[in-house]
Design an enzyme around this catalytic site. Structure first.
Site: not given
Ligand code: CAA
Length: 270
Positions: A121, A124
Site C-alpha cells: 500500500g 500504491e
Molecule cells: N504492517 C504492520 N507492521 C509492519 C509492517 C506492515 N506492513 N511492516 C513492518 N511492520 C512492523 C514490523 O512488524 C516490526 O514491528 P515489531 O518491531 O513490533 O516487530 C516493525 O514494523 C519493523 O519492521 P521489521 O522488524 O520487519 O523490519 P525489517 O528491517 O526486518 O524489515 C521490511 C523491513 C522488509 C519492510 C519488513 O518489515 C516487511 O516485509 N514488511 C511488510 C511489507 C509488506 O508485505 N507490505 C505489504 C502489505 S499488504 C498491502 O499493502 C495490501 C495492499 O495492497 C493495500
C-alpha cells in the site's frame, strides 16, 4: 458521553513560509507510525483522507507533499497485523477502497517524498501521488504475493501502466523489491536525490507547482491522469475542452498579457 480521541497517525503542517517547514502554499502530511514503518492501518487512512480533503478545499494550499516519519520508510504497506484476521465481510464494512478512491479524486497535485521502503500500500500510495521524489536508498515493491494476496489498492493497474506488463508482472508475481535507481530509470520516479535531500527536494518541486496558476494546474493534473483511463480520441477531446475552458479564467488573460508586456504574472487562482 464524549468520543475517545482518535490515536494520532499523521502530522499535518499547513502552508506557511519558513526555512524549515513547508513553503508558501505547500502543505506537508507526514505518516507518523515509524515504529511500524508507517504501516497504513484503517485509522491512518481515515486521517490521511480527511487531511487531503481539507487541504483540497483550502485556497491557501496549492500543492501537497506526503512523506513518512523516521529514517526507514515512506510506508511499508497496509497494516498486516490489522489485516491478518480480516474477512471479506469485515473489509467490506470498513470500505478501505472508498478511501483510496477519495485520494484519487484530490484535485490539487500531490508529491510523494519517499525515503526507505514504499511497499504494498505504500508503493500504491506513492503511485497515487502525481510526482514522486525518491531517495537513492528508497525501495519500491508490491510484495503482497508473499502474504497470499495481491495488491488491492491499485498496484496491479498503476505499476503495469508505469513499467509495462513484462516488468510489472515480474515484480508482482515474485514480490521482488525495485530499488530507487531502477524505479527512476523505468519512469516510476520523477526525481532521484540523496537521502537527506529528499524532503527539501519534494518541497521545492511542490513550491514550483504551487507557483503556477491553480486552475490550470488542476486542469493539467486531471488531463494527464485521463491519459491512463481514456482512448486517445476521448483524451484529446477532454484536453481540448479544458484548454478552451481556461480561456474563461482571469489567469489566462493575466498570463498571456504578462508575457506580451514582458513582466511577471500575478496569479489570482480565478
Ligand atoms: N504492517 C504492520 N507492521 C509492519 C509492517 C506492515 N506492513 N511492516 C513492518 N511492520 C512492523 C514490523 O512488524 C516490526 O514491528 P515489531 O518491531 O513490533 O516487530 C516493525 O514494523 C519493523 O519492521 P521489521 O522488524 O520487519 O523490519 P525489517 O528491517 O526486518 O524489515 C521490511 C523491513 C522488509 C519492510 C519488513 O518489515 C516487511 O516485509 N514488511 C511488510 C511489507 C509488506 O508485505 N507490505 C505489504 C502489505 S499488504 C498491502 O499493502 C495490501 C495492499 O495492497 C493495500
Amino acid at each position: 458521553m464524549t468520543e475517545p480521541e482518535a490515536p494520532h497517525r499523521i502530522c499535518v503542517e499547513l502552508p506557511a513560509p519558513g526555512p524549515d517547514g513547508p513553503v508558501e502554499a505547500v502543505a506537508l502530511i507526514t505518516l507518523d507510525r515509524p515504529e511500524v514503518l508507517n504501516a497504513l492501518d484503517s485509522e491512518t487512512m481515515r486521517q490521511l483522507v480527511e487531511a487531503l480533503e481539507r487541504l483540497d478545499a483550502d485556497d491557501a494550499c496549492r500543492c501537497i507533499v506526503i512523506t513518512g516519519a523516521g529514517e526507514r520508510a515512506f510506508a511499508a504497506g497496509a497494516d498486516i497485523r490489522e489485516m491478518a484476521e480480516a474477512t471479506p465481510v469485515s473489509l467490506t464494512r470498513v470500505n478501505t477502497f472508498a478511501r483510496w478512491e477519495h485520494i484519487r479524486r484530490v484535485r490539487k497535485p500531490i508529491v510523494a517524498a519517499v525515503r526507505g521502503y514504499a511497499l504494498g500500500g505504500g508503493c500504491e500510495l506513492a503511485m497515487a501521488c502525481d510526482l514522486v521524489v525518491a531517495a537513492d536508498d528508497a525501495v519500491f515493491g508490491q510484495p503482497e504475493i508473499k502474504l497470499g494476496v495481491i495488491p488491492g489498492a491499485g498496484g496491479t493497474q498503476r505499476l503495469t501502466r508505469a513499467l509495462g506488463k513484462a516488468k510489472a508482472m515480474e515484480l508482482i508475481l515474485t514480490g521482488r523489491n525495485l530499488p530507487a535507481k531502477e524505479a527512476e530509470a523505468r519512469g516510476l520516479v520523477t526525481k532521484l536525490v540523496a537521502r537527506e535531500a529528499t524532503l527539501p527536494a519534494a518541497l521545492e518541486l511542490a513550491a514550483q507547482v504551487a507557483a503556477m496558476p491553480a486552475l490550470a494546474v488542476m486542469a493539467a493534473k486531471e488531463a494527464v491522469n485521463r491519459a491512463f483511463e481514456l482512448s486517445l480520441e476521448a483524451g484529446l477531446e477532454f484536453e481540448r475542452r479544458n484548454f478552451l475552458l481556461l480561456f474563461g479564467s482571469e489567469d489566462q488573460k493575466e498570463g498571456m498579457r504578462a508575457f506580451v508586456e514582458k513582466r511577471a504574472p500575478g496569479w489570482k487562482g480565478r
